[in-house]
Design a protein around this motif. Structure first.
Motif, short mmCIF file in Angstrom:
data_model
loop_
_atom_site.label_atom_id
_atom_site.label_comp_id
_atom_site.label_asym_id
_atom_site.label_seq_id
_atom_site.Cartn_x
_atom_site.Cartn_y
_atom_site.Cartn_z
N PRO A 42 -5.72 -1.50 -13.90
CA PRO A 42 -5.87 -0.25 -13.14
C PRO A 42 -4.56 0.23 -12.52
O PRO A 42 -3.75 -0.58 -12.05
CB PRO A 42 -6.88 -0.62 -12.06
N ALA A 43 -4.38 1.54 -12.52
CA ALA A 43 -3.15 2.13 -11.96
C ALA A 43 -2.97 1.74 -10.51
O ALA A 43 -1.83 1.55 -10.05
CB ALA A 43 -3.19 3.65 -12.13
N GLU A 44 -4.08 1.64 -9.75
CA GLU A 44 -3.98 1.31 -8.33
C GLU A 44 -3.27 -0.02 -8.11
O GLU A 44 -2.47 -0.16 -7.19
CB GLU A 44 -5.38 1.23 -7.71
N ARG A 45 -3.55 -0.98 -8.96
CA ARG A 45 -2.93 -2.31 -8.81
C ARG A 45 -1.43 -2.22 -9.05
O ARG A 45 -0.64 -2.83 -8.32
CB ARG A 45 -3.57 -3.29 -9.80
N ASP B 140 0.47 0.58 -8.82
CA ASP B 140 1.10 1.43 -7.80
C ASP B 140 1.21 0.71 -6.46
O ASP B 140 2.22 0.83 -5.76
CB ASP B 140 0.31 2.73 -7.64
N GLN B 141 0.18 -0.05 -6.08
CA GLN B 141 0.20 -0.76 -4.81
C GLN B 141 1.32 -1.80 -4.79
O GLN B 141 2.02 -1.96 -3.78
CB GLN B 141 -1.15 -1.44 -4.55
N GLU B 142 1.50 -2.50 -5.89
CA GLU B 142 2.54 -3.52 -5.94
C GLU B 142 3.92 -2.87 -5.92
O GLU B 142 4.84 -3.38 -5.27
CB GLU B 142 2.37 -4.38 -7.21
N GLU C 131 4.65 0.02 -4.51
CA GLU C 131 4.83 0.52 -3.14
C GLU C 131 5.22 -0.62 -2.19
O GLU C 131 6.13 -0.49 -1.38
CB GLU C 131 3.52 1.17 -2.66
N GLY D 108 0.85 6.24 -11.47
CA GLY D 108 -0.48 6.84 -11.48
C GLY D 108 -1.24 6.66 -12.77
O GLY D 108 -2.34 7.19 -12.93
N ASN E 258 -2.79 3.94 -15.78
CA ASN E 258 -3.15 2.54 -16.03
C ASN E 258 -2.07 1.85 -16.86
O ASN E 258 -1.47 2.45 -17.76
CB ASN E 258 -4.48 2.44 -16.77
#
Length: 435
Positions: A20-23, A25-27, A29, A100, A102
């Motif tokens: 997932p893109a969130e994983r 992007d969070q890393e 950031e 943003g 995947n």
């Protein structure tokens, strides 16, 4: 995380992984915020660089680093999720890496084969049956005499078994070639050290005589530049020596460490050594035949990656041996591939036999093996203590013991029949099994 697996060959798998893109992007950031606390950029005090500037300066670099780390970690997670056992490392095919979006990649790798051991019932395995007789002892004593022979110069023509000292110069199409020239080189005629025809061409020559030898290098010669090529050697014989064998008497026995019992004591000691060699050869040949039966009944696919690794290992070992002998040419890797494949295949099958039958290392056999090895040293107890204190040495010993236990299991399943062999035949069989 989404995972899909495609079979692209008997053992090859193409595993597509989507993180997932969130994983991602969070890393990224988190990594950039950590970097902002220590970043040094001209015009800003340490720790006071605006986050926007840090992102502009390091964003792409951090993104690639995080993506690479995530692909490695998620590859392992995906293997566990799918219950796959890779044989060798993967080839990673990354997709587009953008904020943003995947994180997608494909891992291509081989897996270990699934093995269902076939029954060995009815398989016939020949067990060597050999006894040492007086003629075998005589032959061994003759071999020992030849190993301690001396050489006396003679003025006659050279014959088979003689030793000659020569100068030689080889040419290919009229031009000298690398390694084709030598002086004061000692050759025993009939030893087979030189290419076919070279030693035979020296028969009949006396000291001081010269001869041209027109020969052809074998097709499988290690040098591609000479393999299969017709060459000429100009040879000059400088000395011919005949072999002088020592008498088998008390003095000869003493040179072999037998100081009591004279010739009879020597014969008894030689017989004992031959008995030990016979037992080792019998075990080695029987084990080779048992393992060959296991292989023939279980023709499984073998991961190419494991064969390549074993081929490299065998080639490196041979290169090291050649280096220790003062030879520095490279042998083609293809020479080791068949042996490498058999080793890998056998290792997989032995592992399956051990697992399927819950075979545990026999500690009594371990101790016996180590004591046997140690017996050949001046201080056996010191060697035994070294073994038990060295994890690598113990691991090697455990492997040998497990192989013997698997051999016993095979022989219990199969039909074992004895076949008589002479001592020399058995030793030749052992050498063939080890080649």
């Amino acid at each position: 995380m989404q995972v899909s697996v495609e079979n692209s060959g008997p053992l090859e798998r193409r595993m597509k992984v989507e993180v997932p893109a969130e994983r991602l992007d969070q890393e990224i950031e988190s990594r950039l915020k950590s970097l902002a606390r220590t970043a040094r950029i001209s015009g800003f005090r340490p720790g006071k660089v605006p986050f926007k500037v840090v992102r502009q300066r390091y964003g792409r670099q951090v993104q690639m680093e995080v993506a690479s780390e995530l692909m490695n970690s998620s590859y392992q997670e995906a293997l566990n999720q799918e219950g796959l056992r890779p044989a060798g490392g993967p080839r990673i095919e990354p997709g587009e890496i953008e904020p943003g979006r995947n994180l997608e990649f494909t891992a291509v790798f081989e897996v270990y084969p699934e093995v269902e051991l076939a029954s060995l019932e009815g398989v016939e395995i020949e067990k060597p049956a050999t006894e040492i007789n007086a003629a075998d002892v005589d032959a061994m004593l003759d071999k020992l005499r030849r190993q301690r022979a001396t050489w006396e110069p003679v003025e006659r023509a050279a014959g088979q078994g003689d030793q000659v000292v020569i100068d030689f110069r080889g040419t290919l199409d009229g031009e000298p070639f690398e390694g084709g020239e030598g002086s004061d080189m000692t050759i025993e005629i009939g030893s087979g050290r030189m290419i076919a025809g070279f030693e035979d061409g020296l028969v009949g020559l006396k000291p001081g005589e010269e001869k041209q030898l027109d020969l052809t290098f074998p097709e499988d010669y290690h040098s591609e530049a000479l393999a299969g090529k017709a060459v000429s050697f100009d040879v000059k014989v400088k000395q011919v020596s005949a072999q002088k064998l020592p008498e088998i008497d008390e003095d000869f026995a003493a040179t072999l460490g037998v100081t009591e019992g004279g010739v009879e004591g020597l014969r008894e000691e030689v017989r004992k050594n031959m008995e030990r060699e016979l037992e080792n050869a019998r075990k080695a040949v029987l084990k080779d035949r048992a393992f060959e039966a296991l292989i023939e009944k279980n023709p499984i696919e073998v991961p190419a990656a494991l064969i390549e690794e074993e081929t490299d290992r065998l080639a490196q070992d041979m290169q090291m041996q050649l280096g220790q002998q003062g030879q520095n040419f490279n042998l083609p890797r293809e020479l080791f591939q068949d042996k490498a494949k058999r080793r890998v295949l056998l290792g997989l099958l032995i592992g399956e036999v051990v697992k399927a039958n819950n075979i545990q290392v026999d500690q009594d056999r371990m101790r016996s093996l180590i004591e046997t090895i140690a017996a050949g040293y001046e201080d056996p107890q010191e060697v035994i203590q070294w073994y038990y204190g060295n994890q690598e040495a113990m691991s090697s010993a455990q492997t040998l013991v497990l192989e013997e236990q698997v051999m016993d299991w095979i022989l219990e399943q199969a039909k074992v029949v004895e076949k008589p062999y002479s001592f020399e035949e058995l030793i030749e069989l052992r050498q063939a099994a080890n080649s």
